[in-house]
Design a protein around this motif. Structure first.
Motif, short mmCIF file in Angstrom:
data_model
loop_
_atom_site.label_atom_id
_atom_site.label_comp_id
_atom_site.label_asym_id
_atom_site.label_seq_id
_atom_site.Cartn_x
_atom_site.Cartn_y
_atom_site.Cartn_z
N THR A 149 0.81 -1.22 0.00
CA THR A 149 0.00 0.00 0.00
C THR A 149 0.84 1.27 0.00
O THR A 149 0.29 2.37 -0.11
CB THR A 149 -0.93 0.02 1.23
OG1 THR A 149 -0.15 -0.12 2.42
CG2 THR A 149 -1.94 -1.11 1.15
N GLU A 150 2.16 1.14 0.15
CA GLU A 150 3.00 2.33 0.16
C GLU A 150 2.92 3.07 -1.17
O GLU A 150 2.78 2.46 -2.23
CB GLU A 150 4.45 1.95 0.44
CG GLU A 150 4.66 1.36 1.83
CD GLU A 150 6.13 1.08 2.10
OE1 GLU A 150 6.97 1.81 1.56
OE2 GLU A 150 6.42 0.15 2.85
N ILE A 151 3.01 4.39 -1.11
CA ILE A 151 3.01 5.20 -2.33
C ILE A 151 4.39 5.11 -2.96
O ILE A 151 5.32 5.81 -2.58
CB ILE A 151 2.64 6.66 -2.02
CG1 ILE A 151 1.21 6.73 -1.47
CG2 ILE A 151 2.76 7.52 -3.27
CD1 ILE A 151 0.76 8.12 -1.11
N ILE A 187 7.23 13.20 -3.67
CA ILE A 187 6.09 12.34 -3.36
C ILE A 187 6.54 11.12 -2.56
O ILE A 187 5.93 10.76 -1.55
CB ILE A 187 5.37 11.91 -4.65
CG1 ILE A 187 4.74 13.12 -5.33
CG2 ILE A 187 4.31 10.85 -4.35
CD1 ILE A 187 4.22 12.83 -6.72
N ARG A 188 7.61 10.49 -3.02
CA ARG A 188 8.07 9.27 -2.34
C ARG A 188 8.60 9.56 -0.94
O ARG A 188 8.30 8.85 0.02
CB ARG A 188 9.15 8.59 -3.19
CG ARG A 188 9.71 7.32 -2.58
CD ARG A 188 8.64 6.26 -2.39
NE ARG A 188 9.15 5.13 -1.59
CZ ARG A 188 8.46 4.52 -0.67
NH1 ARG A 188 7.21 4.89 -0.40
NH2 ARG A 188 8.98 3.52 0.01
N LEU A 189 9.40 10.62 -0.80
CA LEU A 189 9.94 10.95 0.51
C LEU A 189 8.84 11.41 1.47
O LEU A 189 8.91 11.14 2.67
CB LEU A 189 11.01 12.04 0.38
CG LEU A 189 12.31 11.62 -0.30
CD1 LEU A 189 13.28 12.79 -0.38
CD2 LEU A 189 12.96 10.44 0.44
N SER A 190 7.83 12.09 0.95
CA SER A 190 6.70 12.49 1.79
C SER A 190 5.96 11.27 2.31
O SER A 190 5.53 11.23 3.47
CB SER A 190 5.74 13.39 0.99
OG SER A 190 6.37 14.58 0.60
N TRP A 194 5.70 10.72 6.34
CA TRP A 194 4.41 10.78 7.02
C TRP A 194 3.60 9.48 6.90
O TRP A 194 2.42 9.47 7.17
CB TRP A 194 3.61 11.96 6.48
CG TRP A 194 4.16 13.27 6.95
CD1 TRP A 194 4.12 13.79 8.22
CD2 TRP A 194 4.88 14.24 6.16
NE1 TRP A 194 4.75 15.01 8.27
CE2 TRP A 194 5.23 15.32 7.01
CE3 TRP A 194 5.25 14.31 4.81
CZ2 TRP A 194 5.93 16.43 6.57
CZ3 TRP A 194 5.95 15.42 4.37
CH2 TRP A 194 6.28 16.47 5.23
N HIS A 195 4.27 8.42 6.44
CA HIS A 195 3.64 7.10 6.35
C HIS A 195 2.35 7.15 5.53
O HIS A 195 1.32 6.59 5.93
CB HIS A 195 3.34 6.55 7.75
CG HIS A 195 4.54 6.52 8.65
ND1 HIS A 195 5.57 5.61 8.49
CD2 HIS A 195 4.89 7.32 9.71
CE1 HIS A 195 6.49 5.82 9.43
NE2 HIS A 195 6.11 6.86 10.17
N LEU A 196 2.43 7.82 4.40
CA LEU A 196 1.27 7.92 3.51
C LEU A 196 1.14 6.63 2.71
O LEU A 196 2.13 6.01 2.33
CB LEU A 196 1.44 9.11 2.54
CG LEU A 196 1.68 10.47 3.20
CD1 LEU A 196 1.90 11.53 2.13
CD2 LEU A 196 0.51 10.85 4.10
#
Length: 208
Positions: A149-151, A187-190, A194-196
């Motif tokens: 589910t990770e972005i 996007i990936r580091l965010s 923040w566990h997006l």
């Protein structure tokens, strides 16, 4: 521009080779295991891309510099990193995010140079960015990051779309490259910070 693309490609190869080597260290593999994981992570996605595009022999066969970069990165890892398990927990994901951003743009650019459509270029960027990591995770007996589910794949897709649209809009190649890399990396580091994540799909039903 082609010289810059080649330079970034070699940098991406080194970064992904490092993530493969670090994964091998995490699972306590021997030196050969470190080399194998470094190699498949670094050139796996690009090899799939070239095979699908008919650009054969694949890039690392035509240019041995990629092999030399992998060997040098693996050697440096084995010599300099004595205790991989003591590395900061976020080192591997951050290095992987950088490699994802680099390879996404490299894959999309190569597809465009071969005359593909924009949507195919985005797909080739995605395959280049995530293909090696999928092979790495499977060899480590882990569910590939791209399937969780990770972005991760989403960041690659959006970066590839941004790159192709920027070029189609007439933007300078280097500016398009910088914007796409920055957006993918952000996007990936965010997502890491923040566990997006994307919503998980669960077929389990609640019992009455």
């Amino acid at each position: 521009m082609s010289q810059w693309i080649y330079f970034f490609d070699l940098c991406g190869t080194a970064v992904f080779a490092l993530t493969g080597a670090m994964a091998a260290g995490k699972y306590r593999m021997d030196a050969f295991g470190v080399l194998v994981l470094a190699a498949v992570t670094a050139v796996g996605g690009g090899s799939i891309r070239d095979a699908l595009l008919g650009a054969t022999p694949v890039f690392w066969i035509r240019d041995p510099n990629y092999i030399l970069v992998i060997l040098a990165t693996t050697a440096a890892f084995l010599v300099l990193v004595r205790k991989p398990h003591r590395l900061p927990n976020k080192t591997l994901p951050i290095a992987d995010a950088l490699g994802l951003a680099l390879f996404t743009i490299i894959g999309a650019e190569k597809a465009l140079l071969l005359g593909t459509s924009g949507i195919v270029a985005v797909i080739m960027g995605l395959l280049t960015g995530v293909g090696g990591g999928i092979i790495r995770d499977l060899l480590c007996r882990q569910v590939p990051m791209v399937l969780r589910t990770e972005i991760y794949a989403t960041a690659s897709i959006l970066g590839g779309i941004g790159y192709t649209l920027s070029l189609q809009a007439g933007m300078d190649s280097m500016a398009a490259l910088a914007i796409a890399m920055l957006s993918t990396l952000t996007i990936r580091l965010s997502a890491i910070r923040w566990h997006l994540s994307l919503p998980a799909f669960d077929l389990k039903t609640k019992r009455v």
